[in-house]
Motif scaffolding. Structure first.
Motif, PDB file in Angstrom:
ATOM      1  N   ARG A   7     -13.678  24.109 -10.558  1.00 18.77           N
ATOM      2  CA  ARG A   7     -13.275  22.542 -10.555  1.00 18.77           C
ATOM      3  C   ARG A   7     -12.259  22.239 -10.851  1.00 18.77           C
ATOM      4  O   ARG A   7     -12.039  22.000 -12.391  1.00 18.77           O
ATOM      5  CB  ARG A   7     -14.338  21.866 -10.072  1.00 18.77           C
ATOM      6  CG  ARG A   7     -13.577  19.998  -9.859  1.00 18.77           C
ATOM      7  CD  ARG A   7     -15.217  19.301  -9.884  1.00 18.77           C
ATOM      8  NE  ARG A   7     -14.153  17.893 -10.386  1.00 18.77           N
ATOM      9  CZ  ARG A   7     -14.540  17.145  -9.174  1.00 18.77           C
ATOM     10  NH1 ARG A   7     -15.118  17.948  -7.649  1.00 18.77           N
ATOM     11  NH2 ARG A   7     -14.543  15.954  -8.849  1.00 18.77           N
ATOM     12  N   HIS A  46      -6.583  11.766 -19.997  1.00 15.58           N
ATOM     13  CA  HIS A  46      -5.985  12.773 -19.122  1.00 15.58           C
ATOM     14  C   HIS A  46      -5.303  11.672 -17.887  1.00 15.58           C
ATOM     15  O   HIS A  46      -5.492  11.069 -17.169  1.00 15.58           O
ATOM     16  CB  HIS A  46      -6.086  13.785 -19.090  1.00 15.58           C
ATOM     17  CG  HIS A  46      -6.950  13.965 -17.964  1.00 15.58           C
ATOM     18  ND1 HIS A  46      -8.854  12.759 -17.926  1.00 15.58           N
ATOM     19  CD2 HIS A  46      -6.598  13.889 -16.556  1.00 15.58           C
ATOM     20  CE1 HIS A  46      -8.967  12.952 -16.636  1.00 15.58           C
ATOM     21  NE2 HIS A  46      -7.942  13.224 -15.463  1.00 15.58           N
ATOM     22  N   PHE A  96      -4.600  17.852  -8.634  1.00 17.90           N
ATOM     23  CA  PHE A  96      -6.333  17.047  -7.955  1.00 17.90           C
ATOM     24  C   PHE A  96      -6.505  18.674  -7.281  1.00 17.90           C
ATOM     25  O   PHE A  96      -5.918  18.801  -5.913  1.00 17.90           O
ATOM     26  CB  PHE A  96      -7.211  16.302  -8.038  1.00 17.90           C
ATOM     27  CG  PHE A  96      -8.500  16.784  -7.636  1.00 17.90           C
ATOM     28  CD1 PHE A  96      -9.047  17.021  -8.847  1.00 17.90           C
ATOM     29  CD2 PHE A  96      -8.764  16.649  -6.491  1.00 17.90           C
ATOM     30  CE1 PHE A  96     -10.841  17.116  -8.542  1.00 17.90           C
ATOM     31  CE2 PHE A  96     -10.773  16.957  -5.877  1.00 17.90           C
ATOM     32  CZ  PHE A  96     -11.247  17.127  -7.531  1.00 17.90           C
ATOM     33  N   THR A 102      -7.533   7.207 -16.175  1.00 18.23           N
ATOM     34  CA  THR A 102      -9.034   6.093 -15.787  1.00 18.23           C
ATOM     35  C   THR A 102      -9.728   6.288 -16.913  1.00 18.23           C
ATOM     36  O   THR A 102      -9.641   6.552 -17.860  1.00 18.23           O
ATOM     37  CB  THR A 102      -9.619   7.327 -15.098  1.00 18.23           C
ATOM     38  OG1 THR A 102      -9.228   7.526 -13.906  1.00 18.23           O
ATOM     39  CG2 THR A 102     -11.099   6.084 -14.947  1.00 18.23           C
ATOM     40  N   ARG A 132     -15.224   3.775 -15.484  1.00 14.75           N
ATOM     41  CA  ARG A 132     -15.699   4.149 -14.409  1.00 14.75           C
ATOM     42  C   ARG A 132     -16.291   2.964 -13.461  1.00 14.75           C
ATOM     43  O   ARG A 132     -17.233   2.508 -14.998  1.00 14.75           O
ATOM     44  CB  ARG A 132     -16.196   5.563 -14.125  1.00 14.75           C
ATOM     45  CG  ARG A 132     -14.846   6.626 -13.857  1.00 14.75           C
ATOM     46  CD  ARG A 132     -15.667   7.968 -13.985  1.00 14.75           C
ATOM     47  NE  ARG A 132     -14.174   9.111 -13.914  1.00 14.75           N
ATOM     48  CZ  ARG A 132     -13.936   9.837 -13.255  1.00 14.75           C
ATOM     49  NH1 ARG A 132     -13.266   8.115 -12.230  1.00 14.75           N
ATOM     50  NH2 ARG A 132     -12.636   9.795 -13.916  1.00 14.75           N
ATOM     51  N   TYR A 146     -13.052  18.397 -19.993  1.00 10.04           N
ATOM     52  CA  TYR A 146     -12.233  18.712 -19.393  1.00 10.04           C
ATOM     53  C   TYR A 146     -12.167  20.183 -20.309  1.00 10.04           C
ATOM     54  O   TYR A 146     -11.637  20.001 -21.610  1.00 10.04           O
ATOM     55  CB  TYR A 146     -11.276  18.058 -18.786  1.00 10.04           C
ATOM     56  CG  TYR A 146     -11.721  16.969 -18.344  1.00 10.04           C
ATOM     57  CD1 TYR A 146     -12.179  17.236 -17.239  1.00 10.04           C
ATOM     58  CD2 TYR A 146     -11.070  15.350 -18.769  1.00 10.04           C
ATOM     59  CE1 TYR A 146     -12.259  15.770 -16.184  1.00 10.04           C
ATOM     60  CE2 TYR A 146     -11.568  14.761 -17.919  1.00 10.04           C
ATOM     61  CZ  TYR A 146     -11.952  14.950 -16.655  1.00 10.04           C
ATOM     62  OH  TYR A 146     -12.654  13.339 -15.629  1.00 10.04           O
TER      63      TYR A 146
END
Ligand code: 2AM
Length: 175
Positions: free
Chosen positions: A5, A42, A47, A126, A129, A165
């Motif tokens: 991903r 980030h 994407f 972001t 969440r 990440y």
């Protein structure tokens, strides 16, 4: 087939990540949503989703051909997307260099067969969440700035209930 991903993005300097999480703790109550870890703050440029190693290699070659100057990023906006459950930090006026870079990476990804959202690109970082309830946004009296002199390819890794990440490659923005 082995897939990962992936996304192209811009990481933030450590000092900026720390400043942002201190401010976030001051302006958003704990129940507003789940805070993103400082190291994960980030800005996503494109994407890519689940990508084979072969396709990733092709996308890396294309990214390596991009020639663009560095640009200045001013983060002076915040917003809430209740349906997505996201509270974000962004720019009232996105720098042209940022929009051009994202456009290039997104069109390269689309031509390589990676799904690209038809929604317009809204550059954001972001912060929270699971933020689905109405919240009060902070007054727009904040501002952070940084020079963006490279972009990177990241792998999103989900392990033991946590997302991190990993930077796989980076390219300078120098013209
Ligand atoms: P988000 O922060 O707005 O959720 C790694 O997951 C990065 O890719 C995040 O910045 C995330 O954006 C973005 N991302 C995840 N799924 C996506 C999708 N389907 N379309 C666009 N961006 C996505």
């Amino acid at each position: 087939m082995n897939t990962r991903r992936l996304f192209f993005g811009i990481g933030l300097p450590d000092t900026l990540q720390q400043a942002i999480i201190r401010w976030r703790a001051d302006v958003f109550p704990a129940e507003a949503g789940r805070p993103i870890a400082a190291a994960n703050l980030h800005l996503t440029l494109a994407f890519l989703g689940e990508v084979s190693d072969e396709k990733a290699a092709a996308l890396r070659r294309l990214a390596g051909r991009i020639q663009q100057p560095a640009f200045h990023l001013r983060l002076d906006d915040a917003g809430h997307w209740p349906r997505a459950g996201v509270v974000w930090l962004g720019a009232r006026q996105a720098p042209r260099g940022l929009l051009q870079l994202a456009e290039m990476l997104r069109s390269q990804a689309a031509r390589s067969g990676c799904y690209q959202s038809p929604q317009p690109f809204h550059p954001h970082i972001t912060l929270l969440r699971n933020a689905t309830k109405p919240i009060a946004l902070p007054p727009r009296n904040f501002q952070w700035q940084c020079e963006v002199n490279h972009f990177a390819l990241y792998q999103s890794v989900f392990e033991q209930g946590r997302t991190s990440y990993a930077e796989l490659a980076r390219w300078p923005l120098t013209l």
